[in-house]
Design an enzyme around this catalytic site. Structure first.
Site, mmCIF file in Angstrom:
data_model
loop_
_atom_site.group_PDB
_atom_site.id
_atom_site.type_symbol
_atom_site.label_atom_id
_atom_site.label_comp_id
_atom_site.label_asym_id
_atom_site.label_seq_id
_atom_site.Cartn_x
_atom_site.Cartn_y
_atom_site.Cartn_z
ATOM 1 N N ASP A 16 0.685 -1.274 0.195
ATOM 2 C CA ASP A 16 0.053 -0.063 0.000
ATOM 3 C C ASP A 16 0.831 1.396 0.080
ATOM 4 O OD1 ASP A 16 -2.135 -2.081 0.549
ATOM 5 O OD2 ASP A 16 -1.548 -1.739 2.750
ATOM 6 N N GLU A 196 -11.362 -0.427 -3.018
ATOM 7 C CA GLU A 196 -10.451 0.079 -1.990
ATOM 8 C C GLU A 196 -9.266 1.043 -2.522
ATOM 9 O OE1 GLU A 196 -9.485 -3.327 0.279
ATOM 10 O OE2 GLU A 196 -7.851 -3.821 -1.050
#
Length: 324
Positions: A16, A196
């Site tokens: 991420d 997401e």
């Protein structure tokens, strides 16, 4: 024109990845660490140098309570003269480890250099539901600061959709949220029904939001939303979604499950850079979320004649890997 190339992975075991180039010339980096127990911030004057750059631990999880497990996907932003970190955290209990019980939280730092000074907890971002929520990102458009994030609507089948709302301040919504995408195509629904990891890029009269879908194994991939820069961003009808993924597994280059990206610019400021994570193998033993080898990578993002981003394919790893 010189087009930069980066030796991937840029940073090992950092999922991420979020990279922001500040006005001081430094790239600031944060990401999920394999232990999911802290938030690191590092900086370097080059993207490639982040692996060896200065690093500081901004915050550590609590032993118990709402911020005691699975610290996921921090992002660092500079808003109105202060630094903010958005992140997701879960609560541990005696019966489970907090997986998929996340809420979003905010830290603030008034120092010029966010590797210094104090990070102050500003609390949880309160949304429409007290439900699974994560991956907050923020951007400014026409003087309004917006938040985009992923959340579970209890009335909708699936794991998470993307929402947008203006901010009253960096940790408080200023209006009711609206949904701008929900998993609808098959590539968004493998393993989990997921939208997401949003990241925002403003170019060519449009506002682009990339996002990730499906489970975090080799099926993980990226989609794209966009709206006209003059549109009402709080109107779901303003947002268009491509029906196919824009970035996905490339077996020929041994890149699996690329996703959860951020955007930055090259050192000379002339190129947009896509920063993302991926694994270099397909088969995973156990839960993919606990496999540590999602490495941070970077490559140039190009543009077509219609002003749309061209993501291409994840490039192969260099022979010499970076050290975390």
């Amino acid at each position: 024109m010189f087009i930069p190339e980066y030796q991937n992975p840029v940073l090992l075991q950092r999922a991420d990845p979020w990279v922001y180039k500040h006005t001081d010339g430094y790239y600031y980096f944060t990401a999920s660490v394999p232990e999911y127990d802290r938030i690191e911030v590092r900086r370097s004057q080059t993207i490639q140098g982040l692996a060896q750059g200065e690093v500081s631990v901004a915050w550590r999880k609590y032993e118990t309570g709402p911020m005691s497990a699975n610290i996921w996907a921090p992002e660092i932003h500079f808003i109105d003269g202060k630094w903010y970190i958005y992140f997701a955290a879960a609560r541990t209990t005696e019966t489970q480890d907090g997986l998929f019980d996340h809420r979003m939280f905010v830290l603030e730092n008034a120092s010029a250099n966010p590797l210094e000074g104090e990070w102050v907890e500003k609390g949880q971002i309160i949304t429409e539901w007290e439900s699974f929520a994560l991956d907050a990102t923020s951007f400014n458009h026409n003087g309004t600061q917006y938040l985009v994030w992923a959340q579970k609507d209890p009335s909708i089948k699936g794991n998470s959709n993307l929402y947008i709302a203006p901010l009253a301040n960096p940790w408080t919504l200023g209006a009711k949220q609206v949904m701008i995408t929900t998993p609808e195509y098959e590539w968004e629904k493998i393993g989990f029904l997921v939208n997401e990891g949003a990241a925002v890029l403003k170019r060519n009269g449009k506002i682009f939001i990339s996002f990730s879908g499906s489970a975090t194994d080799y099926n993980y991939c990226m989609g794209l939303l966009w709206a006209d820069e003059n549109a009402d961003l709080m109107d779901p009808a303003s947002w268009n979604k491509l029906p196919e993924p824009v970035f996905q597994t490339n077996e020929a280059n041994s890149q699996y499950g690329p996703g959860h990206n951020s955007f930055t610019v090259s050192e000379d400021g002339k190129h947009d850079i896509l920063v993302y994570h991926a694994r270099n193998y397909k088969e995973i033993v156990g839960d993919p979320l606990y496999d540590p080898n999602r490495h941070a990578r970077a490559q140039v993002l190009s543009w077509d004649e219609d002003g749309m981003p061209v993501f291409g394919v994840p490039v192969p790893d260099a022979k010499q890997e970076a050290k975390a």
